[in-house]
Design an enzyme around this catalytic site. Structure first.
Site, PDB file in Angstrom:
ATOM      1  N   HIS A 104       0.827  -1.208   0.000  1.00  0.00           N
ATOM      2  CA  HIS A 104       0.000   0.000   0.000  1.00  0.00           C
ATOM      3  C   HIS A 104       0.862   1.259   0.000  1.00  0.00           C
ATOM      4  O   HIS A 104       1.845   1.349   0.729  1.00  0.00           O
ATOM      5  CB  HIS A 104      -0.918   0.027   1.221  1.00  0.00           C
ATOM      6  CG  HIS A 104      -2.099  -0.879   1.116  1.00  0.00           C
ATOM      7  ND1 HIS A 104      -2.961  -0.855   0.041  1.00  0.00           N
ATOM      8  CD2 HIS A 104      -2.585  -1.818   1.959  1.00  0.00           C
ATOM      9  CE1 HIS A 104      -3.928  -1.736   0.225  1.00  0.00           C
ATOM     10  NE2 HIS A 104      -3.715  -2.355   1.382  1.00  0.00           N
ATOM     11  N   CYS A 161       0.418   1.872  -5.582  1.00  0.00           N
ATOM     12  CA  CYS A 161      -0.431   2.835  -6.278  1.00  0.00           C
ATOM     13  C   CYS A 161       0.235   4.208  -6.319  1.00  0.00           C
ATOM     14  O   CYS A 161       1.084   4.523  -5.488  1.00  0.00           O
ATOM     15  CB  CYS A 161      -1.790   2.926  -5.599  1.00  0.00           C
ATOM     16  SG  CYS A 161      -2.753   1.410  -5.741  1.00  0.00           S
TER      17      CYS A 161
END
Length: 187
Positions: A104, A161
């Site tokens: 993440h 991301c």
């Protein structure tokens, strides 16, 4: 990290230590540095450890960026809330091909925002230490999985991301490609 949070992590580790001794998994999970994490990600990390335990297959470190993360198999939400995940379909950790690891952007991989070509990436497993050196950093569309393809040599691909500080879903993927330089891949 607060003393209470450290004790929560250690209690979870102790509960899984006996099972890990027979599986070859790593149980000494590093205590995360939450200073760059979003508050929601910290809460999700603690919850994931409590639900799912802490049997890691390795520890990923990027010393220059102060990243130290347990590596688990898979990339489902629960797994990525407690560490980084080995991407299914990529070569095994320590294998002779392209190993993909996802994390993440607002948790363990937030520090990747500062990574540079030439930085070292280390992976500790129960059987061997591995060292990689960053060759390139690219930003791609989520559908572009070409970065995970085999290139006939041992390498590491880190995926998160992008952009790092955006609310909601991130429209791109930040990719770190690193070549193997030390250890014994594929042995």
């Amino acid at each position: 990290m607060s003393h209470l949070a450290i004790e929560e992590v250690r209690a979870s580790q102790a509960a899984s230590s006996e099972a890990a001794s027979t599986t070859g998994k790593i149980t000494e999970i590093p205590t995360p540095d939450f200073s760059l994490w979003s508050p929601a990600r910290v809460t999700q990390f603690k919850s994931a450890l409590a639900q799912h335990g802490a049997l890691a297959v390795g520890i990923l470190r990027v010393p220059k960026e102060h990243i130290e993360a347990p590596i688990f198999e898979g990339t489902d939400d629960l797994t990525l809330n407690k560490g980084v995940g080995h991407i299914a379909g990529t070569d095994a950790i320590g294998g002779g091909g392209n190993t993909g690891i996802a994390g993440h952007r607002d948790g363990f991989f937030r520090g990747l925002k500062d990574i540079k070509v030439g930085d070292k990436v280390e992976i500790e497993t129960s059987s061997k230490p591995l060292v990689y050196v960053v060759e390139r950093v690219v930003i791609v569309d989520p559908q572009d999985v070409s970065v995970l393809q085999e290139r006939g040599r041992p390498e590491l691909t880190l995926v998160t991301c992008y952009p790092f500080y955006v609310l909601g879903s991130a429209p791109k993927r930040f990719i770190v490609k690193a070549k193997f330089v030390q250890g014994d891949p594929g042995a």
